[in-house]
Design a protein around this motif. Structure first.
Motif, mmCIF file in Angstrom:
data_model
loop_
_atom_site.group_PDB
_atom_site.id
_atom_site.type_symbol
_atom_site.label_atom_id
_atom_site.label_comp_id
_atom_site.label_asym_id
_atom_site.label_seq_id
_atom_site.Cartn_x
_atom_site.Cartn_y
_atom_site.Cartn_z
ATOM 1 N N THR A 416 0.846 -1.183 0.000
ATOM 2 C CA THR A 416 0.000 0.000 0.000
ATOM 3 C C THR A 416 0.887 1.241 0.000
ATOM 4 O O THR A 416 2.081 1.190 0.355
ATOM 5 C CB THR A 416 -0.919 0.041 1.225
ATOM 6 N N LEU A 417 0.291 2.384 -0.352
ATOM 7 C CA LEU A 417 1.053 3.634 -0.322
ATOM 8 C C LEU A 417 1.524 3.947 1.098
ATOM 9 O O LEU A 417 2.638 4.453 1.294
ATOM 10 C CB LEU A 417 0.197 4.779 -0.858
ATOM 11 N N ASP A 418 0.708 3.652 2.095
ATOM 12 C CA ASP A 418 1.112 3.902 3.474
ATOM 13 C C ASP A 418 2.315 3.051 3.856
ATOM 14 O O ASP A 418 3.240 3.520 4.543
ATOM 15 C CB ASP A 418 -0.057 3.614 4.431
ATOM 16 N N GLN A 419 2.329 1.788 3.396
ATOM 17 C CA GLN A 419 3.473 0.923 3.686
ATOM 18 C C GLN A 419 4.738 1.443 3.010
ATOM 19 O O GLN A 419 5.829 1.389 3.580
ATOM 20 C CB GLN A 419 3.183 -0.507 3.216
ATOM 21 N N VAL A 420 4.588 1.926 1.799
ATOM 22 C CA VAL A 420 5.750 2.465 1.068
ATOM 23 C C VAL A 420 6.293 3.690 1.785
ATOM 24 O O VAL A 420 7.512 3.849 1.962
ATOM 25 C CB VAL A 420 5.361 2.799 -0.379
ATOM 26 N N MET A 421 5.397 4.595 2.209
ATOM 27 C CA MET A 421 5.843 5.817 2.873
ATOM 28 C C MET A 421 6.476 5.525 4.230
ATOM 29 O O MET A 421 7.433 6.197 4.642
ATOM 30 C CB MET A 421 4.668 6.769 3.037
ATOM 31 N N ALA A 422 5.963 4.531 4.939
ATOM 32 C CA ALA A 422 6.476 4.227 6.276
ATOM 33 C C ALA A 422 7.653 3.262 6.258
ATOM 34 O O ALA A 422 8.381 3.147 7.251
ATOM 35 C CB ALA A 422 5.357 3.639 7.139
ATOM 36 N N GLY A 423 7.865 2.572 5.137
ATOM 37 C CA GLY A 423 8.890 1.548 5.064
ATOM 38 C C GLY A 423 10.276 2.103 4.815
ATOM 39 O O GLY A 423 10.476 3.311 4.645
ATOM 40 N N PRO A 424 11.279 1.220 4.760
ATOM 41 C CA PRO A 424 12.653 1.650 4.501
ATOM 42 C C PRO A 424 12.818 2.192 3.086
ATOM 43 O O PRO A 424 12.004 1.927 2.206
ATOM 44 C CB PRO A 424 13.468 0.361 4.698
ATOM 45 N N ALA A 425 13.884 2.939 2.865
ATOM 46 C CA ALA A 425 14.104 3.600 1.576
ATOM 47 C C ALA A 425 14.229 2.605 0.434
ATOM 48 O O ALA A 425 13.892 2.917 -0.714
ATOM 49 C CB ALA A 425 15.360 4.473 1.645
ATOM 50 N N ASP A 426 14.708 1.391 0.728
ATOM 51 C CA ASP A 426 14.929 0.411 -0.333
ATOM 52 C C ASP A 426 13.768 -0.560 -0.499
ATOM 53 O O ASP A 426 13.899 -1.580 -1.186
ATOM 54 C CB ASP A 426 16.216 -0.366 -0.082
ATOM 55 N N LEU A 427 12.606 -0.277 0.099
ATOM 56 C CA LEU A 427 11.496 -1.231 0.060
ATOM 57 C C LEU A 427 11.104 -1.591 -1.370
ATOM 58 O O LEU A 427 10.865 -2.761 -1.686
ATOM 59 C CB LEU A 427 10.293 -0.645 0.802
ATOM 60 N N LEU A 428 11.028 -0.614 -2.257
ATOM 61 C CA LEU A 428 10.586 -0.873 -3.631
ATOM 62 C C LEU A 428 11.686 -1.471 -4.500
ATOM 63 O O LEU A 428 11.438 -1.805 -5.658
ATOM 64 C CB LEU A 428 10.065 0.417 -4.262
ATOM 65 N N THR A 429 12.892 -1.604 -3.960
ATOM 66 C CA THR A 429 13.982 -2.213 -4.726
ATOM 67 C C THR A 429 14.130 -3.700 -4.446
ATOM 68 O O THR A 429 14.984 -4.355 -5.035
ATOM 69 C CB THR A 429 15.321 -1.530 -4.405
ATOM 70 N N ARG A 430 13.301 -4.255 -3.567
ATOM 71 C CA ARG A 430 13.446 -5.656 -3.188
ATOM 72 C C ARG A 430 12.726 -6.562 -4.178
ATOM 73 O O ARG A 430 11.506 -6.505 -4.318
ATOM 74 C CB ARG A 430 12.893 -5.861 -1.773
ATOM 75 N N GLU A 431 13.495 -7.419 -4.844
ATOM 76 C CA GLU A 431 12.927 -8.245 -5.905
ATOM 77 C C GLU A 431 11.901 -9.241 -5.393
ATOM 78 O O GLU A 431 11.027 -9.687 -6.146
ATOM 79 C CB GLU A 431 14.024 -8.965 -6.698
ATOM 80 N N GLU A 432 11.959 -9.581 -4.103
ATOM 81 C CA GLU A 432 10.990 -10.538 -3.572
ATOM 82 C C GLU A 432 9.581 -9.964 -3.495
ATOM 83 O O GLU A 432 8.612 -10.718 -3.319
ATOM 84 C CB GLU A 432 11.422 -11.025 -2.183
ATOM 85 N N ASN A 433 9.419 -8.656 -3.645
ATOM 86 C CA ASN A 433 8.079 -8.070 -3.642
ATOM 87 C C ASN A 433 7.289 -8.448 -4.886
ATOM 88 O O ASN A 433 6.061 -8.508 -4.866
ATOM 89 C CB ASN A 433 8.161 -6.541 -3.547
ATOM 90 N N GLY A 434 7.979 -8.673 -5.991
ATOM 91 C CA GLY A 434 7.306 -8.969 -7.251
ATOM 92 C C GLY A 434 6.848 -10.418 -7.327
ATOM 93 O O GLY A 434 7.289 -11.289 -6.569
ATOM 94 N N THR A 435 5.945 -10.668 -8.272
ATOM 95 C CA THR A 435 5.408 -12.010 -8.505
ATOM 96 C C THR A 435 5.575 -12.372 -9.968
ATOM 97 O O THR A 435 5.308 -11.553 -10.851
ATOM 98 C CB THR A 435 3.915 -12.076 -8.128
#
Length: 561
Positions: A416-435
Motif C-alpha cells: 500500500t502507499l502507506d506501507q511504502v511511505m512508512a517503510g525503509p528507503a529500499d522497500l521498492l527495490t526488493r525483488e521478492e516483492n514482485g510475482t
C-alpha cells in the motif's frame, strides 16, 4: 562559374561556354563547406555510442557471439577494461587461462572463448531539436550533454516532459500534470491525475526483449552426453493417448490429441525477469560488478507478449491466449462462429483463489482466422496497462485499463502507499516483492501444429537507491519513490537508459556540474539547453571481420524507435 543563357531560336546543339575560373571554384568549395557546417550544426550530426546503457536497442562497444546450438547471435558487454573504465574496453577479451563464457539466451548453451575481439559501438545520426519547430517527444531516443560533465554526450530514452510529475512504478512510467504548490506534497503518488505513459506501437516493437522463440530450438539437445536444453514450454493435459504433445527436439510443436489442452510457460525453468543477455557476467563477479556493493538482482516483469503460428488440422479449433499478471487474468479468445469465422474477445478478471467476474474489454465478430491447414499468426500483448491482439500482423483488438499508482503497487507488489511511505528507503527495490507472471495458450477442438512460439518481456525501469558516494546516499533514487518524485519545470526533462540494470541515468545522477548548476541546479533532470537532438538512424553498425578483412555490418542499419 559562367552563366549559360539560352536565346529564342538558339539550336540545342550550339556550344556552351563551360570555362570556370579558379576563384569561382574556390568560392563554390567554400560555400559547400559552409553549408555542410551549417547542416551539421543545426540539422543532423553523427555520433558514436561508446557504452551499453541503451543495449540491446543501441550498442556501445561489445562482443558478439553466434551459438552453434541455435544459430542465434547476440551482443555481450565487454568484461576487461583499461584505465578509462567502461568506455575503454580492451581490444581483445579473455585469455587461455581466463576465457570468456557466454550463454546462448535461447538454449543455455555455453560458449567459452578467448581472444574475443571487441567491436565498436553503433554510429548514429541525430536530428537536432529546433525550439518551437521540432520539440522533444516522450520515448524519443535523445542525445544530450551530461549534466554532471557537459564535455560528455549521453544517449538515453526520454520519459518525462516539462510541467509533469514522473513516477517509475513496477517498471512502467506514470505521469501527471502538476500545479504550483503540489511539488511540496509529502506523497504525490496519492494525488489525482496519474496515468501510465504508453509507448507508441513502433517504440514498443523495438523494445520488446525476447526470452525464447521455438525457431531457435537446437537440432540436438545434448552436449558431451548431457542434456543442456529443455524447452520452457510444457504441454498440460496430454489428451486421450497420454502423450499427445510433441515438444522436445522440435521447432514446431505438435498436438495429436482430441481433448482440451494447453501449452504453458514453465517459470521454474525460465523465470520472466528483467535480465539481459547483454549483461551476462560470471557469477563470481556479480558482487563487485559494476561496483554497486550488492548482489545483482533480477526483477519479475509482468508486461509480456506471447505469440505463435497455429495450423489446425480441422475446422473448429478454439484458442485462448492467457496472461496472469498483477493479480489479474487477461485473455484473448478465438471462439468458433461457423464457416471458418471467429468471434474475438479480450477479457480481464481478478485472479486468485476466488476469481472475479470477467470484464470484456474489447470484442469483434465474424473475423476470419484459424482456417484448417493454414498457419494463422496470433500475437497477444499485455503492456503499459493495455491489451492488444494481432492476427497475421494486423491489430484487430486493443483495450486499455487505468490503475492509479496505489492500485499498481497493490496489484503488482502487494504494497500500500502507506506501507511504502512508512517503510525503509529500499522497500521498492526488493525483488521478492514482485510475482512471476504466468502465461499459457488453451486449445479445444482437435489436433494442430504450432510454429514460432515465442515469449518476450517489456523494458522494466528499476527502482533503486542512491549509492554510497552520492550526495543523497541511501535515499530513494529519482522517480522511484513518492519522496523522490520530481515536478519538472518548463524546460526540464527526465531520461533513462533501456538497459536499466546498467544505466547511469537521471534516476542516479548527482549534483550537476557547477556551470550547469548556474542554469539549473536540479538533481536528475536534463535542461532544454543541454538537449542536442533525437537519434533516428544507425548508419554504420559495428564492423565484423570476414577472415582478416573488416566489413561494415550493413544488415544492422536501421531506424531508431
Amino acid at each position: 562559374m559562367s552563366n549559360a543563357t539560352g536565346q529564342a531560336g538558339t539550336s540545342p546543339h550550339d556550344p556552351v561556354d563551360q570555362k570556370t575560373s579558379i576563384k569561382e571554384t574556390l568560392t563554390s568549395i567554400a560555400i559547400a563547406f559552409a553549408l555542410a557546417f551549417v547542416f551539421r550544426g543545426f540539422v543532423v550530426e553523427a555520433f558514436l555510442i561508446p557504452t551499453g546503457s541503451m543495449a540491446p536497442t543501441l550498442l556501445g562497444q561489445h562482443m558478439r557471439f553466434v551459438s552453434p546450438a541455435s544459430g542465434v547471435d547476440w551482443a555481450v558487454s565487454p568484461r576487461e577494461y583499461g584505465q578509462g573504465g567502461p568506455a575503454d574496453p580492451r581490444p581483445f577479451q579473455g585469455s587461455p587461462g581466463s576465457p570468456v563464457d557466454a550463454v546462448d539466451p535461447m538454449t543455455g548453451y555455453t560458449i567459452s572463448q578467448y581472444g574475443v575481439r571487441t567491436r565498436g559501438g553503433d554510429r548514429i545520426f541525430v536530428m537536432k531539436y529546433l525550439t518551437s519547430v521540432y520539440d522533444p517527444k516522450r520515448y524519443d531516443v535523445v542525445v544530450f550533454k551530461n549534466p554532471n560533465d557537459p564535455t560528455q554526450n549521453y544517449i538515453k530514452r526520454l520519459l518525462g516532459l516539462p510541467n509533469e510529475q514522473i513516477a517509475l512504478i513496477d517498471g512502467d512510467i506514470f505521469r501527471r500534470d502538476w500545479k504550483p504548490g503540489e511539488e511540496s506534497v509529502a506523497n504525490p503518488w496519492a494525488l489525482e491525475g496519474w496515468r501510465v505513459a504508453r509507448k507508441p506501437e513502433r517504440a514498443q516493437r523495438a523494445t520488446w526483449q525476447p526470452l525464447f522463440d521455438s525457431e531457435y530450438s537446437p537440432l540436438s539437445e545434448e552436449r558431451d552426453g548431457r542434456t543442456f536444453f529443455v524447452s520452457p514450454w510444457v504441454g498440460v493435459g496430454q489428451g486421450e493417448t497420454g502423450s499427445a504433445w510433441q515438444i522436445q527436439g522440435r521447432k514446431n510443436y505438435r498436438y495429436t490429441g482430441a481433448g482440451a489442452t494447453r501449452l504453458e510457460w514453465n517459470n521454474q525453468r525460465r523465470p520472466i525477469t528483467d535480465s539481459y543477455a547483454y549483461n551476462q557476467i560470471p557469477s563470481q563477479m556479480r558482487a563487485q560488478y559494476p561496483s554497486r556493493g550488492r548482489e545483482y538482482p533480477e526483477y519479475p516483469v509482468g508486461d509480456v507478449r506471447v505469440s505463435t503460428g497455429i495450423r489446425p488440422d480441422a475446422a473448429g479449433l478454439g484458442v485462448s491466449l492467457v496472461i496472469v499478471s498483477h493479480k489479474h487474468e487477461f485473455r484473448a479468445e478465438f471462439a468458433p462462429a461457423g464457416e471458418g469465422r471467429r468471434t474475438l474477445a479480450m477479457k480481464m478478471r481478478k485472479a486468485g483463489a476466488e476469481p472475479g467476474e470477467w470484464t470484456t474489454l474489447a470484442s469483434a465478430d465474424s473475423v476470419s482466422a484459424l482456417d484448417a491447414g493454414t498457419v494463422t499468426d496470433v500475437d497477444f500483448w499485455h503492456v503499459d496497462q493495455s491489451l492488444s491482439l494481432f492476427v497475421n500482423g494486423t491489430r484487430v483488438l486493443h483495450a486499455e485499463y487505468d490503475w492509479t499508482p496505489a492500485q499498481r503497487l497493490e496489484n503488482a507488489l502487494g504494497l500500500t502507499l502507506d506501507q511504502v511511505m512508512a517503510g525503509p528507503a529500499d522497500l521498492l527495490t526488493r525483488e521478492e516483492n514482485g510475482t512471476q507472471p504466468r502465461v499459457w495458450i488453451e486449445f479445444d477442438g482437435g489436433s494442430f501444429e504450432l510454429c514460432r512460439t515465442a515469449l518476450a518481456r517489456d523494458l522494466h525501469y528499476r527502482a533503486d537507491t542512491y549509492h554510497p558516494r552520492h550526495t543523497l546516499a541511501g535515499r530513494p533514487a529519482r522517480c522511484t519513490h513518492p519522496t523522490s518524485t520530481p515536478s519538472l519545470g518548463p524546460d526540464q526533462f527526465f531520461v533513462c537508459g533501456d538497459n536499466s540494470p546498467e544505466s547511469l541515468d537521471a534516476r542516479l545522477w548527482d549534483v550537476p556540474e557547477p556551470w550547469v548548476a548556474l542554469n539549473d541546479p536540479t538533481i536528475g533532470t536534463v535542461h532544454r539547453d543541454l538537449l542536442i537532438g533525437k537519434a533516428f538512424f544507425v548508419y554504420f553498425p559495428a564492423m565484423y571481420r570476414n577472415g582478416k578483412i573488416p566489413v561494415p555490418d550493413f544488415g544492422r542499419m536501421r531506424f531508431i524507435w
